[in-house]
Every structure is written in structure tokens, then in C-alpha cells.
Enzyme design. Structure first.
Site, PDB file in Angstrom:
ATOM      1  N   LYS A 206     -44.016  16.551  38.350  1.00  0.00           N
ATOM      2  CA  LYS A 206     -43.853  16.376  36.899  1.00  0.00           C
ATOM      3  C   LYS A 206     -42.530  16.926  36.383  1.00  0.00           C
ATOM      4  O   LYS A 206     -41.849  17.693  37.051  1.00  0.00           O
ATOM      5  CB  LYS A 206     -45.059  16.967  36.168  1.00  0.00           C
ATOM      6  CG  LYS A 206     -46.253  16.012  36.302  1.00  0.00           C
ATOM      7  CD  LYS A 206     -47.359  16.258  35.347  1.00  0.00           C
ATOM      8  CE  LYS A 206     -48.430  15.161  35.558  1.00  0.00           C
ATOM      9  NZ  LYS A 206     -49.717  15.544  35.039  1.00  0.00           N
ATOM     10  N   ARG A 241     -54.245  17.450  41.882  1.00  0.00           N
ATOM     11  CA  ARG A 241     -53.987  16.009  41.955  1.00  0.00           C
ATOM     12  C   ARG A 241     -52.531  15.831  42.366  1.00  0.00           C
ATOM     13  O   ARG A 241     -51.627  16.195  41.606  1.00  0.00           O
ATOM     14  CB  ARG A 241     -54.255  15.390  40.580  1.00  0.00           C
ATOM     15  CG  ARG A 241     -53.971  13.904  40.467  1.00  0.00           C
ATOM     16  CD  ARG A 241     -54.173  13.447  39.015  1.00  0.00           C
ATOM     17  NE  ARG A 241     -53.948  12.022  38.863  1.00  0.00           N
ATOM     18  CZ  ARG A 241     -52.751  11.471  38.678  1.00  0.00           C
ATOM     19  NH1 ARG A 241     -51.673  12.217  38.621  1.00  0.00           N
ATOM     20  NH2 ARG A 241     -52.627  10.161  38.555  1.00  0.00           N
TER      21      ARG A 241
END
Ligand code: HH2
Length: 261
Positions: A206, A241
Site C-alpha cells: 500500500k 491479506r
């Protein structure tokens, strides 16, 4: 700690093989993640990246259902969708978890589909919508507000008939958060863990990793991803995840071996 492998089913603009190839490629990728040690596969046909446009229902169904069918015998499958109809079709094709980034606030039918089918449900925090969420997000105290939101939405899920044992909570790293918000949430993850519902964390590749790491591009965020996963594990998260399953599984094994010696 468990590992959820990410399987994105999005059309490949460089491929002229059409639907069949997209599905085959996604299924092959999911199989590879399962071989690498994924405990669960999260299949999604709609990007939730900042600024992403919604995908029409028929298109999302066309993308994900064959892939859920192809992978549900390989590993437990989670369907990453905000649409109740996609969730219903995916559950029919074998999915056992619904990962709805709107935390049941998007589609009014979603809670009922989850309750009726008895699947596991991820309740994730997001401020705003994917299109607007990164436009100057502000909180009084980000950890307090995320925790309060998760408690409220867990209550909404239970009131709709979803058993508490089926719930997961997720701070929603990158969903309406600055770099500092993301770091604070990871640092205080143990507070969410103490809510008594298993915590899922999605920090893989991210933007905050790129920013903290001096502008590292998405293709070069593995080290930061592993660091975030190990911190999440140390704080008591139950699942991460990730895209890079093999590398994260190895890191978890080493950290666990050190902890348990
Ligand atoms: N992040 C993304 C999508 N789904 N679900 C949960 N529960 N938690 C997350 O942090 C999360 C999520 C980000 O999705 P996107 O930006 O589309 O990219 P990718 O799926 O490659 O991670």
C-alpha cells in the site's frame, strides 16, 4: 497467524485472449498462492484503489464467478465485493467468506445474504468512498474512531442475524487515511484485537509503505509489506491479506519459530 492471498480478476489490456485467458490466469495464480501457503484466497473483480471507478454488476459477475468455482476446491475462498448479488453468486460457487469493504453499508441486501448463507464476514473501516477517500481524511483520534466504527458495524451485522463467531474486523489500511493514520492504526492494533473479534490487516504494497520508504514504487514494497505483517502479528492480528504469499509465509514462520522456542 493466517495468510490470505490476493487474486485480482481484472482484464489484461495487453492480452487478446479474452475472458477465458483472464480466468485461467487468475485460477493459476490462486493455485500458486495456495501452494505457497495461503490459508485463504480473496477473489475480487473490482478495484478499490483510490480514485477507482465502480464496475457494473454483470461485468463483476462475469469476472469473478468462474474463478471462485475454479479455486474453491483449492483453498477456502473469500469474495471481495460490495454487491450482494455478486456475494450470493460467489457463495453459490463455493465462497465461504464475504469481504465487503463497505462493512455492510453499501448494498442493503448484503447483510441478509451473509446471514442467510452463514458465511464469514469481514467488517472493514473506510472513511468516504474509494473515489474520494484520500481527499484530506481527518480524524479526532483515528484509533478511537476506527474502533468505535468497527464496534457499531459488528453490532449491525449481529442485529441482521450474522453470528458474532462469523465476524472479522479490519482497520482498512489506506481507506481514507494519511500515512500517519495508517501507522497509528498498526501501532495500536492490539486495541482492536482486544475487542474479541479476529483482526484482518491489509497493508500489502500500500501507498504508506511507498511514502515511508522514500517513494518506493508498488513493485518494490515487499520489505515494507513484510515489516507491516510482522508488526500486525506481534500485536495479535489473526490474518494478513497479501500479494506476496510465499515471502510473507516464510517471514511468519521465522518470527513464530523465534517466539515459540
Ligand atoms: N484492501 C484492498 C482491497 N480489499 N479488503 C480488506 N478486508 N482489507 C483491505 O485492506 C483491503 C481489502 C485494496 O484493494 P485494491 O486497492 O483494489 O488492490 P489489491 O486488491 O491489489 O490489494
Amino acid at each position: 497467524m493466517k495468510v490470505m492471498g490476493i487474486v485480482n480478476v481484472t482484464p489484461d489490456s495487453f492480452s487478446d485472449g479474452g475472458e477465458y485467458l483472464d480466468h485461467e490466469r487468475a485460477i493459476e495464480h490462486g493455485m500458486e498462492l495456495a501452494r505457497a501457503g495461503a490459508d485463504m484466497l480473496d477473489i475480487g473483480g473490482e478495484s478499490t484503489r483510490p480514485g477507482a471507478e465502480p464496475v457494473p454488476l454483470e461485468e463483476e459477475l462475469r469476472r469473478v464467478v468462474p474463478v471462485v468455482e475454479g479455486l474453491s476446491g483449492v483453498a477456502p475462498v473469500s469474495i471481495d465485493t460490495t454487491k450482494a448479488e455478486v456475494a450470493r453468486a460467489a457463495i453459490g460457487a463455493g465462497a465461504v467468506m464475504v469481504n465487503d469493504v463497505t462493512a455492510l453499508r453499501g448494498d442493503p441486501e448484503m447483510a441478509r445474504v451473509c446471514a442467510d448463507t452463514g458465511v464469514e464476514v469481514v467488517i472493514m473501516h473506510m472513511l468516504g468512498t474509494p473515489r474520494t477517500m484520500q481527499d484530506d481524511p481527518r480524524y479526532g483520534n483515528v484509533v478511537d474512531e476506527v474502533q468505535e466504527f468497527l464496534a457499531v458495524q459488528a453490532g449491525v451485522a449481529e442485529a441482521a442475524g450474522i453470528a458474532r463467531e462469523k465476524l472479522w474486523i479490519d482497520p482498512g489500511i489506506g481507506f481514507g487515511k494519511t500515512v500517519e493514520h495508517n501507522l497509528k492504526l498498526l501501532k495500536s492494533l492490539d486495541r482492536l484485537v482486544r475487542m474479541g473479534i479476529p483482526v484482518l490487516v491489509g497493508a500489502s504494497r500500500k501507498g504508506f509503505i511507498g511514502k515511508v520508504a522514500g517513494g518506493a514504487p508498488e513493485s518494490d514494497r515487499l520489505g515494507g509489506t513484510i515489516a507491516a505483517c510482522l508488526v500486525a502479528m506481534a500485536k495479535g492480528a489473526s490474518m494478513v491479506r497479501v500479494h506476496d504469499v510465499a515471502e510473507v509465509v516464510q517471514a511468519i514462520r521465522i518470527a513464530s519459530a523465534i517466539e515459540s522456542v
